[in-house]
Design an enzyme around this catalytic site. Structure first.
Site, short mmCIF file in Angstrom:
data_model
loop_
_atom_site.label_atom_id
_atom_site.label_comp_id
_atom_site.label_asym_id
_atom_site.label_seq_id
_atom_site.Cartn_x
_atom_site.Cartn_y
_atom_site.Cartn_z
N TYR A 87 16.83 38.83 45.03
CA TYR A 87 17.33 39.19 43.69
C TYR A 87 17.74 40.66 43.66
CZ TYR A 87 17.90 39.54 38.70
OH TYR A 87 18.45 39.74 37.47
N PHE A 139 48.30 43.80 31.69
CA PHE A 139 47.89 42.53 32.29
C PHE A 139 47.02 41.82 31.25
CE2 PHE A 139 45.29 39.55 34.62
CZ PHE A 139 46.31 38.76 35.11
N THR A 140 47.10 40.49 31.24
CA THR A 140 46.48 39.69 30.17
C THR A 140 45.00 40.05 29.92
OG1 THR A 140 46.09 38.00 31.84
CG2 THR A 140 48.06 37.74 30.48
N ASP A 230 43.80 49.57 38.66
CA ASP A 230 43.58 48.14 38.90
C ASP A 230 43.99 47.91 40.36
OD1 ASP A 230 43.75 45.41 39.22
OD2 ASP A 230 44.42 45.06 37.15
N LYS A 273 41.86 38.37 45.16
CA LYS A 273 43.24 38.52 45.65
C LYS A 273 43.22 39.21 47.01
CE LYS A 273 44.04 37.86 41.04
NZ LYS A 273 42.97 37.70 40.03
N ARG A 397 54.74 33.20 33.02
CA ARG A 397 54.44 34.60 32.75
C ARG A 397 55.54 35.11 31.83
NH1 ARG A 397 49.12 35.95 34.71
NH2 ARG A 397 48.99 34.77 32.81
N PHE A 464 47.41 31.25 27.05
CA PHE A 464 48.14 30.56 28.13
C PHE A 464 47.25 29.65 28.97
CE2 PHE A 464 46.55 33.36 31.48
CZ PHE A 464 46.20 34.49 30.75
N1 F0G Z 1 44.05 42.47 37.19
C1 F0G Z 1 45.11 41.84 37.72
C2 F0G Z 1 46.32 42.62 38.11
C3 F0G Z 1 45.07 40.46 37.92
O1 F0G Z 1 46.12 39.84 38.46
C4 F0G Z 1 43.90 39.75 37.55
C5 F0G Z 1 43.85 38.29 37.69
C6 F0G Z 1 42.84 40.44 36.98
C7 F0G Z 1 42.95 41.82 36.83
C8 F0G Z 1 41.59 39.75 36.51
O2 F0G Z 1 40.83 39.35 37.59
O3 F0G Z 1 40.85 36.85 37.49
O4 F0G Z 1 39.23 38.08 38.92
O5 F0G Z 1 38.98 38.09 36.48
N2 F0G Z 1 44.86 37.61 37.90
C9 F0G Z 1 44.94 36.19 38.16
C10 F0G Z 1 46.37 35.80 38.37
C11 F0G Z 1 44.20 35.32 37.24
O6 F0G Z 1 46.61 34.61 38.54
O7 F0G Z 1 47.26 36.67 38.38
P1 F0G Z 1 39.93 38.01 37.61
#
Ligand code: F0G
Length: 472
Positions: A87, A139-140, A230, A273, A397, A464
């Site tokens: 842990y 970014f979303t 990021d 990624k 997108r 989305f």
């Molecule tokens: N920042 C970027 C640039 C991303 O592309 C993503 C995720 C995140 C942050 C968030 O990270 O998913 O690990 O919580 N992008 C995915 C995509 C979902 O399909 O582009 P996460």
């Protein structure tokens, strides 16, 4: 040397052709299934014409995302057996911390379950209600966490980024005049940090130059503003610097990555990624005060500060993935495959975002379907059409991803209306890319018969992922 070898070699010289190939071979395969047109019709209807709601069993080639979909190496799988599932104080955490320090250069590390966990922590730690966060395109999930903490995101990316046909080599760059105008308008004391992304996802995977981040650092230093990166696809950004920026052609990706990070104060990471794992994330910081806050918050939301929501074995695979991800031959073949698909589409005059970015081909749905208004969701429609044609899964997108303005409640109308064909790392072959390209061509040939979609269900956050549509 045999005659045949000699013949092939001379042919190669005659054509001046030298292909890239992957620096790995396949040891294990995962069967995938082709479906019938009737099955796909049904599956799409059941999914409300949203590719996020399809069952992966009904998908043939899955280009929804490059997130968590990469193939791990034999070394990473071997690492999974070395998980220390204590842990507290797992040895794998210290390996991970060392890898992040070595390759990204930051001092302090907080592990999280994935990228948005890290976004949550940094946003809660440093954003106060009323703050403004300038960044190189939203970014979303990033913007939502900034908003939930009481901040407002302001886009300060160069104008070229909003034009899918513009061939600018660094469309991810921050426009320093726009940033200066934001500082003059709201005051530096109301800007907790600049939100800088490597290879800007929503712009089509477009990079930031080293010159730009250096100039950004100088400007921010003048006002005492911090820069958080990021780093999700920062390795791919380093590749583009090596390829396009004077003075970097002979520097290894790893060195470029570390130099870039050195101009920033910390980073959040979706390790799913670049870092070649199926789950995981991290936050890395240079300032002890922010680190202390985030290390405290992580135990509230993610898990103890030495696992942050990951299993020990996940952290081991991640530490190994970080090292594999920065190898030049890996990155070259990864981006080479994305470009291969892009070149096929361009040969057929299919409108895509230029230049081809790091992780995906972005189809320009506005030019693909010039007869469809943005309010009938052209990019969402194209994703549905591709799935119907061949079982290839892509992602919207555009206006759906952009969501609604929290103040007015209206749709945000982004300039870019794109359908993303996202390539997982080390997963698909060149033949898969051929099948994808042919399917896009077939949707393009039918474009004039295509009508749009109507939204019939919309959740409050990140719509989305879960909203539903019906055909018009
Ligand atoms: N920042 C970027 C640039 C991303 O592309 C993503 C995720 C995140 C942050 C968030 O990270 O998913 O690990 O919580 N992008 C995915 C995509 C979902 O399909 O582009 P996460």
């Amino acid at each position: 040397m045999t005659d045949q070898h000699l013949h092939l070699q001379t042919m190669g010289q005659q054509h001046g052709r030298r292909s890239w190939a992957e620096p790995w071979k396949i040891k294990m395969v995962e069967p995938i299934r082709m479906t019938t047109p009737e099955e796909r019709q049904q599956a799409l209807r059941d999914a409300g014409y949203n590719t996020f709601l399809l069952k992966s069993d009904d998908v043939y080639i899955d280009l929804l995302t490059d997130s968590g979909t990469s193939a791990m190496s034999d070394r990473q799988w071997a690492g999974m057996m070395l998980g220390d599932e204590a842990y507290a104080g797992s040895r794998n955490f210290y390996r991970l911390e060392a890898a992040i320090r070595d390759y990204y250069g930051y001092k302090y590390v907080v592990p999280t379950h994935q990228g948005r966990g890290a976004e949550h922590l940094i946003s809660q730690a440093v954003i106060k209600p009323g703050h403004t966060i300038p960044g190189n395109m939203y970014f979303t999930t990033t913007r939502l966490h900034q908003e939930l903490a009481g901040g407002t995101f302001v886009d300060v990316i160069v104008d070229e980024a909003h034009d899918p046909a513009n061939p600018h080599p660094f469309k991810g760059n921050v426009d320093l005049d726009k940033l200066q105008a934001v500082i003059d308008r709201v005051g530096a004391e109301n800007i907790p940090y600049v939100s800088l992304a490597g290879t800007v996802n929503m712009a089509g995977g477009q990079p930031v130059s080293m010159e730009n981040v250096r100039a950004l650092r100088t400007l921010c230093d003048r006002y005492g503003i911090r820069i958080y990166l990021d780093a999700t696809r920062m390795v791919e950004n380093a590749f583009f610097i090596q390829e396009r920026e004077a003075g970097y052609a002979d520097k290894p990706i790893a060195a470029i990555l570390k130099e870039f990070c050195s101009y920033t104060d910390g980073a959040w990471m979706s390790a799913k990624k670049d870092n070649l794992v199926n789950i995981g994330g991290w936050l890395a910081l240079n300032h002890e005060d922010v680190f202390d806050q985030c290390r405290n918050l992580v135990v509230v939301y993610e898990g103890l500060h030495t696992y942050g929501g990951m299993a020990g074995r996940d952290m081991e695979a991640l530490a190994i993935g970080i090292e594999e991800a920065v190898q030049d031959d890996h990155v070259r073949s990864r981006i080479g495959q994305v470009r291969y698909l892009g070149e096929l589409l361009q040969e057929w005059d299919i409108p895509i975002v230029q230049p081809v970015g790091g992780h995906a081909i972005f189809l320009d749905a506005k030019r693909f379907y010039p007869h469809l208004a943005q309010d009938v969701f052209p990019a969402q429609t194209l994703a549905a059409e591709l799935y119907l044609d061949s079982g290839v899964r892509s992602m919207e997108r555009g206006i759906v991803s952009a969501g609604r303005d929290p103040e007015t409640g209206d749709h945000r109308h982004p300039k870019l209306e794109l359908t993303r064909l996202t390539i997982p790392r080390r997963v698909y072959t060149q033949a898969h890319m051929d099948v994808v390209a042919e399917s896009v061509k077939s949707a393009y040939d039918r474009r004039e018969q295509t009508r749009g979609l109507r939204m019939i269900y919309e959740p409050k956050y990140l719509r989305f992922f879960q909203c539903r549509f019906e055909p018009i």
